[in-house]
Design a protein around this motif. Structure first.
Motif, PDB file in Angstrom:
ATOM      1  N   UNK A 203       0.231  -3.814  -3.716  1.00  0.00           N
ATOM      2  CA  UNK A 203      -0.675  -3.162  -4.663  1.00  0.00           C
ATOM      3  C   UNK A 203       0.113  -2.303  -5.647  1.00  0.00           C
ATOM      4  N   UNK A 204      -0.308  -2.342  -6.907  1.00  0.00           N
ATOM      5  CA  UNK A 204       0.232  -1.473  -7.935  1.00  0.00           C
ATOM      6  C   UNK A 204      -0.427  -0.103  -7.788  1.00  0.00           C
ATOM      7  N   UNK A 205       0.372   0.928  -7.629  1.00  0.00           N
ATOM      8  CA  UNK A 205      -0.145   2.272  -7.373  1.00  0.00           C
ATOM      9  C   UNK A 205      -0.986   2.799  -8.541  1.00  0.00           C
ATOM     10  N   UNK A 206      -0.577   2.556  -9.754  1.00  0.00           N
ATOM     11  CA  UNK A 206      -1.280   3.103 -10.916  1.00  0.00           C
ATOM     12  C   UNK A 206      -2.632   2.438 -11.152  1.00  0.00           C
ATOM     13  N   UNK A 207      -2.703   1.121 -10.995  1.00  0.00           N
ATOM     14  CA  UNK A 207      -3.942   0.398 -11.313  1.00  0.00           C
ATOM     15  C   UNK A 207      -4.811   0.110 -10.102  1.00  0.00           C
ATOM     16  N   UNK A 208      -4.237   0.290  -8.886  1.00  0.00           N
ATOM     17  CA  UNK A 208      -4.946  -0.006  -7.638  1.00  0.00           C
ATOM     18  C   UNK A 208      -5.407  -1.468  -7.584  1.00  0.00           C
ATOM     19  N   UNK A 209      -4.586  -2.353  -8.145  1.00  0.00           N
ATOM     20  CA  UNK A 209      -4.873  -3.788  -8.107  1.00  0.00           C
ATOM     21  C   UNK A 209      -3.773  -4.502  -7.330  1.00  0.00           C
ATOM     22  N   UNK A 210      -4.149  -5.650  -6.783  1.00  0.00           N
ATOM     23  CA  UNK A 210      -3.192  -6.454  -6.038  1.00  0.00           C
ATOM     24  C   UNK A 210      -2.229  -7.133  -7.011  1.00  0.00           C
ATOM     25  N   UNK A 211      -0.955  -7.116  -6.633  1.00  0.00           N
ATOM     26  CA  UNK A 211       0.085  -7.795  -7.390  1.00  0.00           C
ATOM     27  C   UNK A 211       0.811  -8.744  -6.442  1.00  0.00           C
ATOM     28  N   UNK A 212       1.730  -9.520  -6.950  1.00  0.00           N
ATOM     29  CA  UNK A 212       2.475 -10.473  -6.128  1.00  0.00           C
ATOM     30  C   UNK A 212       3.205  -9.763  -4.987  1.00  0.00           C
ATOM     31  N   UNK A 213       3.128 -10.345  -3.790  1.00  0.00           N
ATOM     32  CA  UNK A 213       3.812  -9.765  -2.632  1.00  0.00           C
ATOM     33  C   UNK A 213       5.323  -9.667  -2.842  1.00  0.00           C
ATOM     34  N   UNK A 214       5.863 -10.473  -3.741  1.00  0.00           N
ATOM     35  CA  UNK A 214       7.299 -10.411  -4.030  1.00  0.00           C
ATOM     36  C   UNK A 214       7.727  -9.017  -4.467  1.00  0.00           C
ATOM     37  N   UNK A 215       6.823  -8.281  -5.084  1.00  0.00           N
ATOM     38  CA  UNK A 215       7.142  -6.930  -5.561  1.00  0.00           C
ATOM     39  C   UNK A 215       7.340  -5.943  -4.407  1.00  0.00           C
ATOM     40  N   UNK A 216       6.808  -6.257  -3.228  1.00  0.00           N
ATOM     41  CA  UNK A 216       6.902  -5.353  -2.074  1.00  0.00           C
ATOM     42  C   UNK A 216       7.834  -5.874  -0.981  1.00  0.00           C
ATOM     43  N   UNK A 217       8.403  -7.048  -1.163  1.00  0.00           N
ATOM     44  CA  UNK A 217       9.180  -7.674  -0.092  1.00  0.00           C
ATOM     45  C   UNK A 217      10.405  -6.877   0.346  1.00  0.00           C
TER      46      UNK A 217
ATOM     47  N   UNK B 153       6.410   2.490  -7.308  1.00  0.00           N
ATOM     48  CA  UNK B 153       5.117   2.282  -7.938  1.00  0.00           C
ATOM     49  C   UNK B 153       4.258   1.197  -7.310  1.00  0.00           C
ATOM     50  N   UNK B 154       4.725   0.616  -6.206  1.00  0.00           N
ATOM     51  CA  UNK B 154       3.917  -0.387  -5.518  1.00  0.00           C
ATOM     52  C   UNK B 154       4.147  -0.265  -4.015  1.00  0.00           C
ATOM     53  N   UNK B 155       3.156  -0.730  -3.240  1.00  0.00           N
ATOM     54  CA  UNK B 155       3.258  -0.632  -1.792  1.00  0.00           C
ATOM     55  C   UNK B 155       2.251  -1.537  -1.099  1.00  0.00           C
TER      56      UNK B 155
ATOM     57  N   UNK C 162      -6.986  -8.332  -8.804  1.00  0.00           N
ATOM     58  CA  UNK C 162      -8.266  -7.682  -8.479  1.00  0.00           C
ATOM     59  C   UNK C 162      -8.036  -6.311  -7.865  1.00  0.00           C
ATOM     60  N   UNK C 163      -9.027  -5.432  -8.049  1.00  0.00           N
ATOM     61  CA  UNK C 163      -8.961  -4.099  -7.442  1.00  0.00           C
ATOM     62  C   UNK C 163      -9.101  -4.205  -5.931  1.00  0.00           C
ATOM     63  N   UNK C 164      -8.484  -3.276  -5.242  1.00  0.00           N
ATOM     64  CA  UNK C 164      -8.475  -3.289  -3.777  1.00  0.00           C
ATOM     65  C   UNK C 164      -9.727  -2.631  -3.212  1.00  0.00           C
ATOM     66  N   UNK C 165     -10.106  -3.059  -2.015  1.00  0.00           N
ATOM     67  CA  UNK C 165     -11.184  -2.421  -1.255  1.00  0.00           C
ATOM     68  C   UNK C 165     -11.163  -3.011   0.148  1.00  0.00           C
ATOM     69  N   UNK C 166     -11.722  -2.271   1.089  1.00  0.00           N
ATOM     70  CA  UNK C 166     -11.883  -2.768   2.448  1.00  0.00           C
ATOM     71  C   UNK C 166     -10.705  -2.589   3.375  1.00  0.00           C
ATOM     72  N   UNK C 167      -9.630  -2.011   2.875  1.00  0.00           N
ATOM     73  CA  UNK C 167      -8.442  -1.824   3.703  1.00  0.00           C
ATOM     74  C   UNK C 167      -7.940  -0.396   3.625  1.00  0.00           C
ATOM     75  N   UNK C 168      -6.650  -0.218   3.874  1.00  0.00           N
ATOM     76  CA  UNK C 168      -6.075   1.118   3.909  1.00  0.00           C
ATOM     77  C   UNK C 168      -4.587   1.066   3.563  1.00  0.00           C
ATOM     78  N   UNK C 169      -4.094   2.147   2.983  1.00  0.00           N
ATOM     79  CA  UNK C 169      -2.662   2.282   2.770  1.00  0.00           C
ATOM     80  C   UNK C 169      -1.956   2.759   4.036  1.00  0.00           C
ATOM     81  N   UNK C 170      -2.718   3.252   5.007  1.00  0.00           N
ATOM     82  CA  UNK C 170      -2.142   3.683   6.281  1.00  0.00           C
ATOM     83  C   UNK C 170      -1.759   2.448   7.104  1.00  0.00           C
ATOM     84  N   UNK C 171      -0.625   2.512   7.739  1.00  0.00           N
ATOM     85  CA  UNK C 171      -0.167   1.386   8.559  1.00  0.00           C
ATOM     86  C   UNK C 171      -1.153   1.130   9.702  1.00  0.00           C
ATOM     87  N   UNK C 172      -1.292  -0.125  10.109  1.00  0.00           N
ATOM     88  CA  UNK C 172      -2.161  -0.445  11.247  1.00  0.00           C
ATOM     89  C   UNK C 172      -1.683   0.245  12.521  1.00  0.00           C
TER      90      UNK C 172
END
Length: 118
Positions: free
Chosen positions: A36-50, A60-62, A77-87
């Motif tokens: 997720x992009x921190x500024x826009x709260x939208x999903x981005x390619x997982x490659x950015x967080x690998x 700026x992403x996590x 798309x904007x995020x919802x239904x999950x959490x930034x906290x680790x499982x």
């Protein structure tokens, strides 16, 4: 069929079976980690967080963790239904969830699986 071709065929089938087994194991995650992009709260390619495999933002992403049974967003798309906290430590999460999004179920992952806390 010669002995050599039979041995090659058996070896190829064994390797393919191991690959299918390993893929099935990676698909059995409790959470989908989507980048997720921190500024826009939208999903981005997982490659950015690998480069990091933990909670929190890095550059700026996590990772954003979506539990099984909940819809993960499509890229863009904007995020919802999950959490930034680790499982919880007893749960696993995986990367590479399908880019078009959808409900997190067993399967749908093309990346790596991770255990939380050991």
């Amino acid at each position: 069929m010669t002995r050599k071709s039979a041995a090659v065929t058996v070896g190829a089938v064994a390797l393919a079976s191991l690959g299918i087994y390993a893929a099935a194991q990676d698909d059995d995650n409790d959470y989908a980690g989507v980048c997720v992009d921190q500024a826009t709260q939208t999903r981005i390619s997982d490659d950015r967080c690998d480069d990091h495999h933990s909670a929190g933002f890095h550059g700026g992403h996590g990772w954003y963790f979506v539990p099984r049974g909940v819809a993960a967003p499509a890229i863009g798309s904007r995020i919802s239904g999950g959490s930034f906290a680790a499982p919880p430590s007893s749960r696993s999460w995986g990367t590479g969830f399908r880019s078009e999004g959808g409900v997190v179920t067993r399967g749908g992952f093309s990346g790596h699986g991770f255990s939380v806390g050991g």
